[in-house]
Motif scaffolding. Structure first.
Motif, PDB file in Angstrom:
ATOM      1  N   PHE A 171       0.818  -1.202   0.000  1.00 11.96           N
ATOM      2  CA  PHE A 171       0.000   0.000   0.000  1.00 11.96           C
ATOM      3  C   PHE A 171       0.860   1.263   0.000  1.00 11.96           C
ATOM      4  O   PHE A 171       0.592   2.211  -0.752  1.00 11.96           O
ATOM      5  CB  PHE A 171      -0.922  -0.010   1.225  1.00 11.96           C
ATOM      6  CG  PHE A 171      -1.625   1.292   1.462  1.00 11.96           C
ATOM      7  CD1 PHE A 171      -2.772   1.611   0.761  1.00 11.96           C
ATOM      8  CD2 PHE A 171      -1.121   2.211   2.371  1.00 11.96           C
ATOM      9  CE1 PHE A 171      -3.395   2.826   0.962  1.00 11.96           C
ATOM     10  CE2 PHE A 171      -1.749   3.420   2.582  1.00 11.96           C
ATOM     11  CZ  PHE A 171      -2.895   3.733   1.872  1.00 11.96           C
ATOM     12  N   ARG A 172       1.889   1.285   0.834  1.00 14.93           N
ATOM     13  CA  ARG A 172       2.750   2.463   0.896  1.00 14.93           C
ATOM     14  C   ARG A 172       3.408   2.738  -0.457  1.00 14.93           C
ATOM     15  O   ARG A 172       3.541   3.890  -0.887  1.00 14.93           O
ATOM     16  CB  ARG A 172       3.817   2.275   1.977  1.00 14.93           C
ATOM     17  CG  ARG A 172       3.266   2.232   3.396  1.00 14.93           C
ATOM     18  CD  ARG A 172       4.302   1.722   4.370  1.00 14.93           C
ATOM     19  NE  ARG A 172       3.702   1.356   5.648  1.00 14.93           N
ATOM     20  CZ  ARG A 172       4.151   0.416   6.454  1.00 14.93           C
ATOM     21  NH1 ARG A 172       5.226  -0.275   6.115  1.00 14.93           N
ATOM     22  NH2 ARG A 172       3.548   0.150   7.594  1.00 14.93           N
ATOM     23  N   THR A 173       3.834   1.670  -1.120  1.00 15.69           N
ATOM     24  CA  THR A 173       4.463   1.819  -2.434  1.00 15.69           C
ATOM     25  C   THR A 173       3.477   2.406  -3.430  1.00 15.69           C
ATOM     26  O   THR A 173       3.809   3.320  -4.200  1.00 15.69           O
ATOM     27  CB  THR A 173       4.977   0.460  -2.937  1.00 15.69           C
ATOM     28  OG1 THR A 173       5.901  -0.079  -1.985  1.00 15.69           O
ATOM     29  CG2 THR A 173       5.666   0.609  -4.283  1.00 15.69           C
ATOM     30  N   LEU A 174       2.248   1.901  -3.432  1.00 12.67           N
ATOM     31  CA  LEU A 174       1.226   2.382  -4.369  1.00 12.67           C
ATOM     32  C   LEU A 174       0.906   3.854  -4.114  1.00 12.67           C
ATOM     33  O   LEU A 174       0.842   4.657  -5.050  1.00 12.67           O
ATOM     34  CB  LEU A 174      -0.047   1.547  -4.233  1.00 12.67           C
ATOM     35  CG  LEU A 174      -1.256   2.042  -5.050  1.00 12.67           C
ATOM     36  CD1 LEU A 174      -0.968   1.940  -6.538  1.00 12.67           C
ATOM     37  CD2 LEU A 174      -2.511   1.261  -4.694  1.00 12.67           C
ATOM     38  N   ILE A 175       0.704   4.223  -2.849  1.00 19.42           N
ATOM     39  CA  ILE A 175       0.343   5.603  -2.528  1.00 19.42           C
ATOM     40  C   ILE A 175       1.471   6.557  -2.901  1.00 19.42           C
ATOM     41  O   ILE A 175       1.223   7.670  -3.402  1.00 19.42           O
ATOM     42  CB  ILE A 175      -0.026   5.734  -1.042  1.00 19.42           C
ATOM     43  CG1 ILE A 175      -1.280   4.918  -0.751  1.00 19.42           C
ATOM     44  CG2 ILE A 175      -0.258   7.191  -0.669  1.00 19.42           C
ATOM     45  CD1 ILE A 175      -2.461   5.217  -1.648  1.00 19.42           C
ATOM     46  N   SER A 176       2.706   6.153  -2.690  1.00 23.75           N
ATOM     47  CA  SER A 176       3.836   6.985  -3.100  1.00 23.75           C
ATOM     48  C   SER A 176       3.806   7.229  -4.602  1.00 23.75           C
ATOM     49  O   SER A 176       4.100   8.344  -5.074  1.00 23.75           O
ATOM     50  CB  SER A 176       5.163   6.323  -2.705  1.00 23.75           C
ATOM     51  OG  SER A 176       5.282   6.239  -1.301  1.00 23.75           O
ATOM     52  N   GLU A 177       3.422   6.217  -5.346  1.00 22.46           N
ATOM     53  CA  GLU A 177       3.359   6.343  -6.807  1.00 22.46           C
ATOM     54  C   GLU A 177       2.232   7.257  -7.254  1.00 22.46           C
ATOM     55  O   GLU A 177       2.436   8.157  -8.075  1.00 22.46           O
ATOM     56  CB  GLU A 177       3.183   4.951  -7.431  1.00 22.46           C
ATOM     57  CG  GLU A 177       3.103   4.986  -8.949  1.00 22.46           C
ATOM     58  CD  GLU A 177       2.829   3.613  -9.548  1.00 22.46           C
ATOM     59  OE1 GLU A 177       2.412   3.565 -10.720  1.00 22.46           O
ATOM     60  OE2 GLU A 177       3.020   2.605  -8.836  1.00 22.46           O
ATOM     61  N   VAL A 178       1.026   7.067  -6.705  1.00 24.79           N
ATOM     62  CA  VAL A 178      -0.132   7.843  -7.186  1.00 24.79           C
ATOM     63  C   VAL A 178      -0.115   9.283  -6.680  1.00 24.79           C
ATOM     64  O   VAL A 178      -0.858  10.126  -7.180  1.00 24.79           O
ATOM     65  CB  VAL A 178      -1.471   7.174  -6.801  1.00 24.79           C
ATOM     66  CG1 VAL A 178      -1.545   5.767  -7.352  1.00 24.79           C
ATOM     67  CG2 VAL A 178      -1.702   7.184  -5.298  1.00 24.79           C
ATOM     68  N   SER A 179       0.753   9.598  -5.716  1.00 22.09           N
ATOM     69  CA  SER A 179       0.793  10.960  -5.173  1.00 22.09           C
ATOM     70  C   SER A 179       1.688  11.894  -5.976  1.00 22.09           C
ATOM     71  O   SER A 179       1.780  13.087  -5.655  1.00 22.09           O
ATOM     72  CB  SER A 179       1.289  10.926  -3.720  1.00 22.09           C
ATOM     73  OG  SER A 179       2.647  10.526  -3.662  1.00 22.09           O
ATOM     74  N   LYS A 180       2.320  11.399  -7.013  1.00 26.30           N
ATOM     75  CA  LYS A 180       3.284  12.209  -7.751  1.00 26.30           C
ATOM     76  C   LYS A 180       2.634  13.418  -8.416  1.00 26.30           C
ATOM     77  O   LYS A 180       3.265  14.455  -8.582  1.00 26.30           O
ATOM     78  CB  LYS A 180       4.002  11.347  -8.792  1.00 26.30           C
ATOM     79  CG  LYS A 180       4.955  10.331  -8.169  1.00 26.30           C
ATOM     80  CD  LYS A 180       5.566   9.431  -9.221  1.00 26.30           C
ATOM     81  CE  LYS A 180       6.488   8.383  -8.582  1.00 26.30           C
ATOM     82  NZ  LYS A 180       7.041   7.432  -9.587  1.00 26.30           N
ATOM     83  N   ASP A 181       1.368  13.294  -8.814  1.00 29.15           N
ATOM     84  CA  ASP A 181       0.713  14.403  -9.512  1.00 29.15           C
ATOM     85  C   ASP A 181      -0.608  14.805  -8.863  1.00 29.15           C
ATOM     86  O   ASP A 181      -1.494  15.346  -9.508  1.00 29.15           O
ATOM     87  CB  ASP A 181       0.481  14.039 -10.983  1.00 29.15           C
ATOM     88  CG  ASP A 181      -0.315  12.749 -11.144  1.00 29.15           C
ATOM     89  OD1 ASP A 181      -0.590  12.080 -10.123  1.00 29.15           O
ATOM     90  OD2 ASP A 181      -0.677  12.412 -12.288  1.00 29.15           O
ATOM     91  N   ARG A 182      -0.729  14.534  -7.546  1.00 32.65           N
ATOM     92  CA  ARG A 182      -1.963  14.906  -6.844  1.00 32.65           C
ATOM     93  C   ARG A 182      -1.695  15.039  -5.343  1.00 32.65           C
ATOM     94  O   ARG A 182      -0.602  14.731  -4.872  1.00 32.65           O
ATOM     95  CB  ARG A 182      -3.064  13.870  -7.089  1.00 32.65           C
ATOM     96  CG  ARG A 182      -2.705  12.454  -6.630  1.00 32.65           C
ATOM     97  CD  ARG A 182      -3.900  11.512  -6.745  1.00 32.65           C
ATOM     98  NE  ARG A 182      -4.478  11.458  -8.062  1.00 32.65           N
ATOM     99  CZ  ARG A 182      -4.085  10.642  -9.035  1.00 32.65           C
ATOM    100  NH1 ARG A 182      -3.081   9.807  -8.822  1.00 32.65           N
ATOM    101  NH2 ARG A 182      -4.671  10.655 -10.205  1.00 32.65           N
ATOM    102  N   ILE A 183      -2.702  15.475  -4.646  1.00 35.99           N
ATOM    103  CA  ILE A 183      -2.660  15.493  -3.186  1.00 35.99           C
ATOM    104  C   ILE A 183      -3.309  14.212  -2.675  1.00 35.99           C
ATOM    105  O   ILE A 183      -4.410  13.866  -3.079  1.00 35.99           O
ATOM    106  CB  ILE A 183      -3.417  16.713  -2.623  1.00 35.99           C
ATOM    107  CG1 ILE A 183      -2.702  18.014  -2.997  1.00 35.99           C
ATOM    108  CG2 ILE A 183      -3.556  16.617  -1.105  1.00 35.99           C
ATOM    109  CD1 ILE A 183      -3.499  19.258  -2.670  1.00 35.99           C
ATOM    110  N   VAL A 184      -2.617  13.514  -1.788  1.00 39.89           N
ATOM    111  CA  VAL A 184      -3.195  12.353  -1.112  1.00 39.89           C
ATOM    112  C   VAL A 184      -3.219  12.654   0.379  1.00 39.89           C
ATOM    113  O   VAL A 184      -2.168  12.897   0.981  1.00 39.89           O
ATOM    114  CB  VAL A 184      -2.388  11.059  -1.378  1.00 39.89           C
ATOM    115  CG1 VAL A 184      -2.992   9.895  -0.592  1.00 39.89           C
ATOM    116  CG2 VAL A 184      -2.357  10.737  -2.865  1.00 39.89           C
ATOM    117  N   VAL A 185      -4.424  12.674   0.956  1.00 37.90           N
ATOM    118  CA  VAL A 185      -4.571  12.924   2.386  1.00 37.90           C
ATOM    119  C   VAL A 185      -4.843  11.595   3.076  1.00 37.90           C
ATOM    120  O   VAL A 185      -5.843  10.938   2.799  1.00 37.90           O
ATOM    121  CB  VAL A 185      -5.708  13.919   2.679  1.00 37.90           C
ATOM    122  CG1 VAL A 185      -5.802  14.185   4.186  1.00 37.90           C
ATOM    123  CG2 VAL A 185      -5.481  15.225   1.929  1.00 37.90           C
TER     124      VAL A 185
END
Length: 294
Positions: A171-185
């Motif tokens: 999960f941490r790996t995925l969230i790091s990837e998808v946060s590159k061009d957005r805000i993840v709270v």
């Protein structure tokens, strides 16, 4: 890109859930850290425009929160407790939600669904029914669904609850990837979760923001406020009666006790993130006139 909250308050009858909070959330992964009942979920629902604030201002990438149609096009929310139709397959669940998001062309839906299932490592399971999925696979499906409309802001409420350690690492790996061009709270009560994935965090408790900034700054602010006392059972009993104990280890017959205090006792130690977080919670409790315990 940023989310800005100014003097935001929310109450439920006589309970104050948020009390004039100010918060700036930058692009990347931002952790909202606090104990249960601290106001995290209320804050997330306000950011999704599911719940109006009683007062204050919320702006998401320049858009006022009261512009619900635009906000909901920009923002996706994955709550802690979510469900899907159990007899649907993974693909059918994604296709159903894609139609609700207004992706009318089946060709476009199929392309987008396959792209996301590949990203969350479910492409080989897309024919499996939801009722047969593990908790980790359901979480991955939830992430995929929340990304369907390619949101600029992704809100995740306790997203790793119920996951084993291997699933948490994924999960941490995925969230790091998808946060590159957005805000993840990322809203959580787990210090370890935000420490592993977030550079910036906000600490909330009793509806108030106690800290907002980089983790390094949080730790720096706690320097000099954590000390270690070594001793046997007699010393342990005395320390517990006088100070807020945040950790204790035993080596042979000696206890090594970490406490929150600025008194010149024991040995001064550099705090880790969890200890720095507990210092913030403790200081709020003391300022309100309660006892020393967190």
């Amino acid at each position: 890109m940023e989310v800005i909250l100014k003097q935001v308050s929310k109450s439920y009858k006589d309970v104050i859930a948020l009390n004039k909070i100010n918060l700036t959330i930058p692009q990347g992964v931002f952790g909202i850290l606090g104990p249960s009942g601290s106001g995290k979920t209320t804050l997330m629902k306000i950011l999704m425009a599911l719940l109006p604030p009683d007062s204050g201002e919320v702006i998401v990438d320049g858009i006022p929160i009261n512009n619900q149609s635009k906000i909901r096009a920009y923002v996706s929310y994955l709550p802690e407790d979510f469900s899907f139709y159990p007899s649907m397959s993974i693909f059918e669940s994604m296709d159903y939600m894609a139609r609700l998001e207004g992706i009318n062309s089946f060709t476009n839906r199929k392309e987008r669904i396959n792209e996301l299932l590949l990203k969350v490592n479910l492409i080989d399971h897309k024919k499996e029914e939801v009722k047969d999925l593990s908790e980790g696979m359901k979480r991955r499906l939830g992430i995929a669904i929340s990304l369907l409309k390619n949101p600029k802001v992704l809100l995740l409420d306790e997203p790793t609850e119920g996951l084993n350690e291997e699933e948490r690492v994924w999960f941490r790996t995925l969230i790091s990837e998808v946060s590159k061009d957005r805000i993840v709270v990322l809203s959580t009560h787990s210090v370890e979760e935000v420490e592993d994935i977030c550079k910036n965090i906000g600490i909330i408790n009793k509806g108030e923001i106690l800290f907002c900034g980089r983790i390094e700054k949080l730790i720096d602010e706690a320097v000099g406020k954590v000390r270690m006392i070594k001793g046997g059972y007699d010393e342990l009993s005395e320390v517990q009666s006088k100070y807020c104990v945040i950790s204790m280890n035993k080596s042979d017959s000696e206890h090594m006790i970490k406490i929150i205090t600025e008194e010149n006792v024991g040995e001064k130690v550099k705090p880790n993130m969890k200890e720095a977080y507990l210092v913030k919670i403790h200081n709020q409790t003391i300022s309100e006139g309660y006892n020393k315990y967190i």
